[in-house]
Design a protein around this motif. Structure first.
Motif, short mmCIF file in Angstrom:
data_model
loop_
_atom_site.label_atom_id
_atom_site.label_comp_id
_atom_site.label_asym_id
_atom_site.label_seq_id
_atom_site.Cartn_x
_atom_site.Cartn_y
_atom_site.Cartn_z
N HIS A 71 -9.72 -3.02 -9.96
CA HIS A 71 -8.78 -3.90 -10.65
C HIS A 71 -7.33 -3.43 -10.49
O HIS A 71 -6.41 -4.26 -10.38
CB HIS A 71 -9.14 -4.00 -12.13
CG HIS A 71 -10.53 -4.49 -12.38
ND1 HIS A 71 -10.92 -5.79 -12.11
CD2 HIS A 71 -11.64 -3.86 -12.84
CE1 HIS A 71 -12.20 -5.95 -12.41
NE2 HIS A 71 -12.66 -4.78 -12.85
N THR A 72 -7.10 -2.13 -10.49
CA THR A 72 -5.74 -1.61 -10.34
C THR A 72 -5.41 -1.25 -8.90
O THR A 72 -4.23 -1.08 -8.56
CB THR A 72 -5.54 -0.36 -11.21
OG1 THR A 72 -6.44 0.68 -10.78
CG2 THR A 72 -5.83 -0.68 -12.68
N GLY A 73 -6.42 -1.11 -8.04
CA GLY A 73 -6.19 -0.78 -6.64
C GLY A 73 -5.93 0.69 -6.38
O GLY A 73 -5.44 1.04 -5.30
N VAL A 74 -6.27 1.57 -7.32
CA VAL A 74 -6.02 3.01 -7.16
C VAL A 74 -7.26 3.70 -6.59
O VAL A 74 -8.36 3.55 -7.14
CB VAL A 74 -5.62 3.66 -8.49
CG1 VAL A 74 -5.48 5.18 -8.34
CG2 VAL A 74 -4.32 3.06 -9.00
N LEU A 75 -7.07 4.43 -5.50
CA LEU A 75 -8.10 5.28 -4.91
C LEU A 75 -7.65 6.72 -5.09
O LEU A 75 -6.62 7.13 -4.54
CB LEU A 75 -8.30 4.96 -3.43
CG LEU A 75 -9.21 5.89 -2.63
CD1 LEU A 75 -10.65 5.85 -3.16
CD2 LEU A 75 -9.18 5.55 -1.14
N VAL B 272 -4.90 16.94 -5.62
CA VAL B 272 -5.24 15.61 -6.11
C VAL B 272 -4.33 14.60 -5.39
O VAL B 272 -3.11 14.74 -5.39
CB VAL B 272 -5.06 15.50 -7.63
CG1 VAL B 272 -5.36 14.09 -8.11
CG2 VAL B 272 -5.96 16.51 -8.34
N VAL B 273 -4.94 13.57 -4.80
CA VAL B 273 -4.18 12.58 -4.02
C VAL B 273 -4.56 11.19 -4.49
O VAL B 273 -5.75 10.88 -4.66
CB VAL B 273 -4.46 12.73 -2.51
CG1 VAL B 273 -3.70 11.65 -1.73
CG2 VAL B 273 -4.04 14.11 -2.03
N GLN B 274 -3.55 10.34 -4.69
CA GLN B 274 -3.76 8.95 -5.09
C GLN B 274 -3.23 8.01 -4.02
O GLN B 274 -2.11 8.18 -3.54
CB GLN B 274 -3.09 8.65 -6.42
CG GLN B 274 -3.81 9.21 -7.64
CD GLN B 274 -3.22 8.69 -8.94
OE1 GLN B 274 -2.13 8.11 -8.97
NE2 GLN B 274 -3.94 8.87 -10.04
N CYS C 144 0.83 -1.20 0.00
CA CYS C 144 0.00 0.00 0.00
C CYS C 144 0.87 1.25 0.00
O CYS C 144 1.85 1.32 0.74
CB CYS C 144 -0.93 0.02 1.21
SG CYS C 144 -2.16 -1.28 1.20
N GLU C 145 0.50 2.21 -0.83
CA GLU C 145 1.15 3.52 -0.88
C GLU C 145 0.12 4.57 -0.46
O GLU C 145 -0.78 4.90 -1.23
CB GLU C 145 1.69 3.81 -2.27
CG GLU C 145 2.75 2.82 -2.74
CD GLU C 145 3.22 3.11 -4.16
OE1 GLU C 145 2.93 4.22 -4.67
OE2 GLU C 145 3.86 2.23 -4.76
N ILE C 146 0.27 5.08 0.78
CA ILE C 146 -0.69 6.02 1.35
C ILE C 146 0.09 7.21 1.88
O ILE C 146 0.91 7.06 2.78
CB ILE C 146 -1.50 5.36 2.49
CG1 ILE C 146 -2.20 4.10 1.98
CG2 ILE C 146 -2.51 6.34 3.07
CD1 ILE C 146 -2.81 3.26 3.09
N PRO C 147 -0.12 8.42 1.32
CA PRO C 147 0.61 9.59 1.83
C PRO C 147 0.20 9.91 3.26
O PRO C 147 -0.95 9.71 3.64
CB PRO C 147 0.21 10.70 0.85
CG PRO C 147 -1.09 10.25 0.27
CD PRO C 147 -1.04 8.76 0.22
N SER C 148 1.15 10.40 4.03
CA SER C 148 0.87 10.74 5.43
C SER C 148 0.23 12.11 5.56
O SER C 148 -0.42 12.39 6.57
CB SER C 148 2.16 10.68 6.26
OG SER C 148 3.14 11.55 5.71
N ALA C 149 0.41 12.99 4.57
CA ALA C 149 -0.16 14.33 4.66
C ALA C 149 -0.41 14.88 3.26
O ALA C 149 0.26 14.48 2.29
CB ALA C 149 0.77 15.26 5.43
N ALA C 150 -1.37 15.79 3.16
CA ALA C 150 -1.69 16.48 1.92
C ALA C 150 -2.41 17.78 2.26
O ALA C 150 -2.91 17.95 3.38
CB ALA C 150 -2.55 15.61 1.00
N VAL C 151 -2.46 18.70 1.31
CA VAL C 151 -3.13 19.97 1.53
C VAL C 151 -4.50 19.95 0.86
O VAL C 151 -4.70 19.26 -0.15
CB VAL C 151 -2.30 21.16 1.00
CG1 VAL C 151 -1.00 21.28 1.77
CG2 VAL C 151 -2.02 20.99 -0.49
N THR C 152 -5.42 20.69 1.39
CA THR C 152 -6.78 20.72 0.87
C THR C 152 -6.79 21.21 -0.57
O THR C 152 -6.02 22.10 -0.95
CB THR C 152 -7.66 21.64 1.72
OG1 THR C 152 -7.03 22.95 1.79
CG2 THR C 152 -7.81 21.11 3.14
#
Length: 308
Positions: A183-187, A143-145, A132-140
């Motif tokens: 199928h690709t696992g992308v959210l 675009v986040v994947q 799993c690749e999940i970023p720990s932080a992002a700004v409002t």
């Protein structure tokens, strides 16, 4: 004459009815089994007159290799396979055993001496713990994947996402705030908001064995720091203005004297130092040419007495 003709025809028909060539068939042309289990490759044959035909099993690939030949199993199948009639049973199958097999029956005494049938073996692999690749932080507003993958499972796994231990429903409209590819696992979030903050995990499943879930990670969504951006822009503008004014005065001869020239250089250096230290106060460098004021004269004291 008619009776003799009828008798000959009967003899010919009777002889033809018993002159069947060797036939080979299987009960299952496609076999699917789980990894490390047993696989049965069936082969059923019938001969015309040869009651001791030659049985061979071969595996197709870049090159055809023997599985069973001259009454013995060959290569990697030796010691972990058995045969009954012409049906072969493989034990503890692996991915290396997957492929297409051919059962060949050779009966030299039959009218047609060779028959064959094919069996395809597919080895199924349950899901592994996905990556799993999940970023720990992002700004409002950005675009986040989030990505999830398991390259070991057969058939390929399908993926679902959980937020704070709650299953995220598959979006059903184009107005949804996120898109999910099972199928690709992308959210993918089109524009993340503070409400998207949470613990995310991914589940991989393929109908074989137990589904597996990754450890997951906490993603925090933060607002853009407008104050810091404005402050940085102001500092940069001041730096450009100070250095620009110094260059202008120098070109016009105003700063030809060394004290003035040193003053403008120190001002530019001081402004650059302020920008690099994130707006913290720094030591003033403009006092390089500072001269202390003269001391006050001491009070007048009588040193001698005057005589009238």
């Amino acid at each position: 004459m008619m009776e003799r003709t009828s008798l000959c025809l009967l003899i010919v028909l009777t002889h033809c009815s018993f002159s069947e060539a060797v036939t080979v068939s299987t009960t299952r042309h496609k076999v699917e089994v789980r990894e490390f289990s047993e696989a049965e490759l069936s082969c059923i044959f019938q001969t015309e007159t040869d009651h001791n035909p030659r049985i061979e099993w071969k595996k197709k690939g870049k090159d055809v290799s023997f599985v069973y030949y001259d009454g013995h199993f060959r290569g990697p199948f030796e010691g972990r396979a058995s045969i009954q009639g012409a049906t072969v049973t493989l034990r503890r199958v692996t991915q290396g055993d997957a492929g297409e097999y051919r059962c060949e029956i050779s009966a030299p005494l039959d009218t047609i001496s060779l028959g064959e049938t094919n069996v395809t073996l597919r080895v199924l692999v349950p899901p592994h713990i996905p990556s799993c690749e999940i970023p720990s932080a992002a700004v409002t507003g950005s675009v986040v994947q989030l990505r999830c993958s398991d390259h070991m499972s057969i058939p390929p796994a399908s993926y679902s996402w959980y937020k704070d231990n709650q299953l995220l429903p598959h979006p059903r409209s184009a107005n949804a705030t996120y898109m999910m590819n099972q199928h690709t696992g992308v959210l993918e979030f089109k524009a993340v908001a503070k409400e998207d903050t949470g613990q995310y995990r991914c589940l991989a499943s393929n109908g074989v064995g137990t589904p597996q879930m990754c450890k997951g990670n906490h993603m925090k969504i933060e607002d853009i720091n407008l104050v810091a951006i404005v402050a940085t822009v102001v500092v940069v503008c001041l730096l450009v203005l100070v250095c620009g004014c110094g260059g202008f005065l120098h070109r016009n001869g105003i700063t030809s004297r060394r004290p003035y020239r040193s003053f403008w250089i120190s001002q530019c250096h001081g402004a650059a130092h302020i920008s690099s230290q994130n707006l913290h106060r720094t030591e003033d460098t403009s006092n390089v040419n500072y001269n202390p004021p003269p001391q006050e004269p001491q009070d007048f004291k009588h040193t001698q007495s005057f005589m009238l």
